[in-house]
Every structure is written in structure tokens, then in C-alpha cells.
Design an enzyme around this catalytic site. Sequence first.
Site, PDB file in Angstrom:
ATOM      1  N   GLU A 279       0.865  -1.181   0.000  1.00 59.21           N
ATOM      2  CA  GLU A 279       0.000   0.000   0.000  1.00 59.21           C
ATOM      3  C   GLU A 279       0.898   1.227   0.000  1.00 59.21           C
ATOM      4  OE1 GLU A 279      -4.189   1.034   2.096  1.00 59.21           O
ATOM      5  OE2 GLU A 279      -2.546   0.629   3.488  1.00 59.21           O
TER       6      GLU A 279
ATOM      7  N   GLU B  47       3.784  -9.470   3.551  1.00 58.41           N
ATOM      8  CA  GLU B  47       4.861  -9.235   4.508  1.00 58.41           C
ATOM      9  C   GLU B  47       4.423  -8.279   5.606  1.00 58.41           C
ATOM     10  OE1 GLU B  47       8.680  -8.351   2.723  1.00 58.41           O
ATOM     11  OE2 GLU B  47       8.158  -9.442   0.881  1.00 58.41           O
TER      12      GLU B  47
ATOM     13  N   MET C 140      13.073 -15.727   2.101  1.00 61.58           N
ATOM     14  CA  MET C 140      13.798 -14.477   1.841  1.00 61.58           C
ATOM     15  C   MET C 140      15.065 -14.434   2.700  1.00 61.58           C
ATOM     16  SD  MET C 140      10.733 -11.694   1.349  1.00 61.58           S
ATOM     17  CE  MET C 140       9.836 -12.136   2.838  1.00 61.58           C
ATOM     18  N   THR C 141      16.026 -15.238   2.319  1.00 62.61           N
ATOM     19  CA  THR C 141      17.266 -15.338   3.083  1.00 62.61           C
ATOM     20  C   THR C 141      18.256 -14.251   2.644  1.00 62.61           C
ATOM     21  OG1 THR C 141      17.735 -17.174   1.564  1.00 62.61           O
ATOM     22  CG2 THR C 141      17.165 -17.744   3.827  1.00 62.61           C
TER      23      THR C 141
ATOM     24  N   GLU D  18      18.755  -9.510   3.207  1.00 63.12           N
ATOM     25  CA  GLU D  18      18.378  -8.248   3.856  1.00 63.12           C
ATOM     26  C   GLU D  18      18.734  -8.193   5.336  1.00 63.12           C
ATOM     27  OE1 GLU D  18      16.620  -4.918   2.621  1.00 63.12           O
ATOM     28  OE2 GLU D  18      18.160  -5.839   1.360  1.00 63.12           O
TER      29      GLU D  18
ATOM     30  N   TRP E   7      16.242 -12.246  -6.046  1.00 62.89           N
ATOM     31  CA  TRP E   7      15.689 -10.902  -5.973  1.00 62.89           C
ATOM     32  C   TRP E   7      16.801  -9.947  -6.407  1.00 62.89           C
ATOM     33  CZ3 TRP E   7      10.982  -8.781  -5.168  1.00 62.89           C
ATOM     34  CH2 TRP E   7      10.954  -7.387  -5.004  1.00 62.89           C
TER      35      TRP E   7
END
Length: 430
Positions: free
Chosen positions: A176, A219, A282-283, A285, A407
Site C-alpha cells: 500500500e 509481509e 527471503m534469506t 536483507e 531478488w
Amino acid sequence: MFVHVVKSGETLFSIANRYGGTAERIRAANDLQGDQLIPGMSLLIPAGPRSTLEPYKIREGDTLDTISGQLGVPPHIIQAVNERLDEQNLVAGETIWLPVPLRAEKTIDVNAFMIPTGGGIDQEILLDAADCLTYLSVFHRSVNPDGTLSDIPDDKLIDWVKAEHVAPLLTVTNFEGDRFSPDLAHVILQDANIRRQTIENIVNLAKTKGYQGVNIDFEHLHPEERDSFNCFVRELAEASASEGLPITVTLGPKTADDPNNPWMGAFDYRTLGGLADRVILMTFEWGWVGGPPMAVAPLNMVRRVLDYATTVIPSDKILMGIALYGYNWPTPYEEGNRATGISPKAAVEQAIRAKGHIHFHAESAAPMFMYRGPRNEMRQVWFEDARSVLAKFHLVRELELGGISYWMLGNPFPQNWTLLHSTFQIRKPD
């Protein structure tokens, strides 16, 4: 194919001569724009054994010859991938990197995320990686509060993806504005009618657009959404199965299950792993744009996440996340100073311009360097290179994972795609 780490004083021509090849072949294998090298830089050598990389802590009594004999790899290949390895003076307790030969073929699924622009650049970006992909997750359509989905310019990209024998996945998020919204997710997940309408819209859009699967990337969920998110994925999986659409769920990294954790409590690995056809973890960041300088995807942390995940999710369903980017931070770090993104290729080019020295951090298995910026400020760059991805490829083989998810496309990293082809067989959709 193996990795050679440039040592002080070496040139492209001396390295080529050492291995009996040509500078032209090495230049082409690494997509180099010139002949300038710097210490610590990783080069692919298009010859010799195919291998991954595994950390090894030197033991008392080890010699290069004994390690070589146990591994079945010539000593000079072990020396090649380590920047400093004095065969006469191995120090017990120090970590070195061993090129582990590939004993058998392994077939994996490979996914990558991509943001469509609607222009011809989309096809150019896709073609750089298409022969290495099973899926392309088109990012993204966000859910509106009434269950409808936002629009994106994906028509041309879907056609191009299919032409390259890659399966396009409809990626749906709780985005959003410019961020993921837990409150938006709450509206969608808690109201049974809106949830049902959302699922119907997702399935219908996937069929109409010609997508070949759905990827759910919700998320920053509130922990109390755990049961409702499970319910949403279960209902979506049932609706999608009747239309022949496999379901992938993208999940944040966790090393244990704490349902009350404010960031990851909503992600029920065990239940979601049972419902989904594939799970993307999401391994990456740990190093992020607003935090202090560190590896984006440190191997020790990636390993901890996978060690937990494989106890509750079938390993062949798991796609390990790999970052196709790094970050460039001003230093010393001060809260509020944000990093800028940088591709692996651009990071190496910056290090060369700065005449720097690339250091490979043993615990995180990640390269970094420092240099002085245009305003005389010190900067620190962490990124991915051939060594760091080979160390992650080793985890895929060791833990028998289903594959890899990148990504994201658009960040040049030619060494990665060459190594991916060399290390795995990549499944193409039927």
C-alpha cells in the site's frame, strides 16, 4: 570451471598462463571490460573441475597435500580460491574455502522476481537470465481493501516469458503506497467475504492473463494474523488446484517458531509448507538500506534459517533466496544515513576504479571493500561475488533444497548465471 581469487601483483595474462588458457577466455567468462585487476577479486576460470565452496577450519597436522588428497582436488585449485594460503604454514583454527567437486548432477527449480515496465527493456533484462529460469515472479499486483487487484503493464512480459519456456507467476502482495501494509492484510484476511472475493479475483486474473501459477508475498503481518493467513493460503490453494495453478508462498526468514514474534510470528512454516507447492525463503536483507554496513545475506545466518526450515518444510519445496545486489554505505555509520543499492558487477567496477582491495569475510562468506567517495567521505560496499554464490549453492546441494529464488532481475551479475549453469541442471516447465 573454478574460481581464482586475484593475488597482489597478478595480471590477467599471468593468471591465464598459469592455467594454460588465454586472457580472452577469462575476460569473456567474467564479462570484463578491460584487463585491470585488483587483489581479492574473484575470477571464473573456464577450465578444470566443477565445484561448489565449503568452509573448512584447519586442524592441527593439516597440510595442503593432505587436504588435497581428502578432497580429491589438486592443491593449486585450493590455493586459487583462497587469497592467502601458505602451504608451508597452515594455521590451525583458521577458515579456508574448499572447492568441493560435483559428484552428481542435481536438478533444481529457479525463480526470479522482476518488475515490468511495459517497455522493451523488460525483454532485454529477461533474456539475460531466461535460460536459467523455471519461473518468473512478476512483481507485483497489490490487493485493494475490497479484494480487487492493482494493475501493472505485464502483457508483453508474460508473452516473452512463455516464449522463453519459463512459467510466469502472478505475484500478489499487501503493498500500500510505498510499503507492505499489515493493516491492509488484516482487512483482507479477517473478513471471510473479502478473503473469498480476493481469491476469486486472483484465480480469474491468473487465468485471463495466462499466468501459470500464483506467488503470495504478504509481509509485515501482525502476529495475530497467523491463523487467518493459513486459512487464506489454504482456500487459495484449493481454488487454484482446480484450475491447475500451483501456489508459491514467499516467507520471511526465521530460525525458530515464535508465534508472538512481531516480524515473523504470522509465518507458520510447517502449515504453509504443507499447503504450498513451493516456498520461497527471503534469506537476505540482514544488511539493509537503513541499517549499518554488513553482508546482505551472510552465510551463517542463511544456514541457520535453512537448518530450521528443513525440519518443518519438505526440503524439496524450499527455494533459497539469493540477492542479486549489494549496498554501498557511507561510513562511519550514523542512524538515518541510508545506503544505495549496487549490482555485483558495478561493485567490482567501483573497486577497480578505486584501486581497492576486496576482502572476503569468513563467517558471512561475503566480499566487501572500502574506498573514498567523491566528497572525500569513506564508503563501505558489501555485495555478492562468485565465491559467495558458490558457498550458497553448496547449501542447496547439501540440504537437498528444491532450488533458488533471486531478488531481483535487472542487477547485472554475469558470473552468477554462468556458475548456475555449471553447478545445476535447471528444470523447465512442462
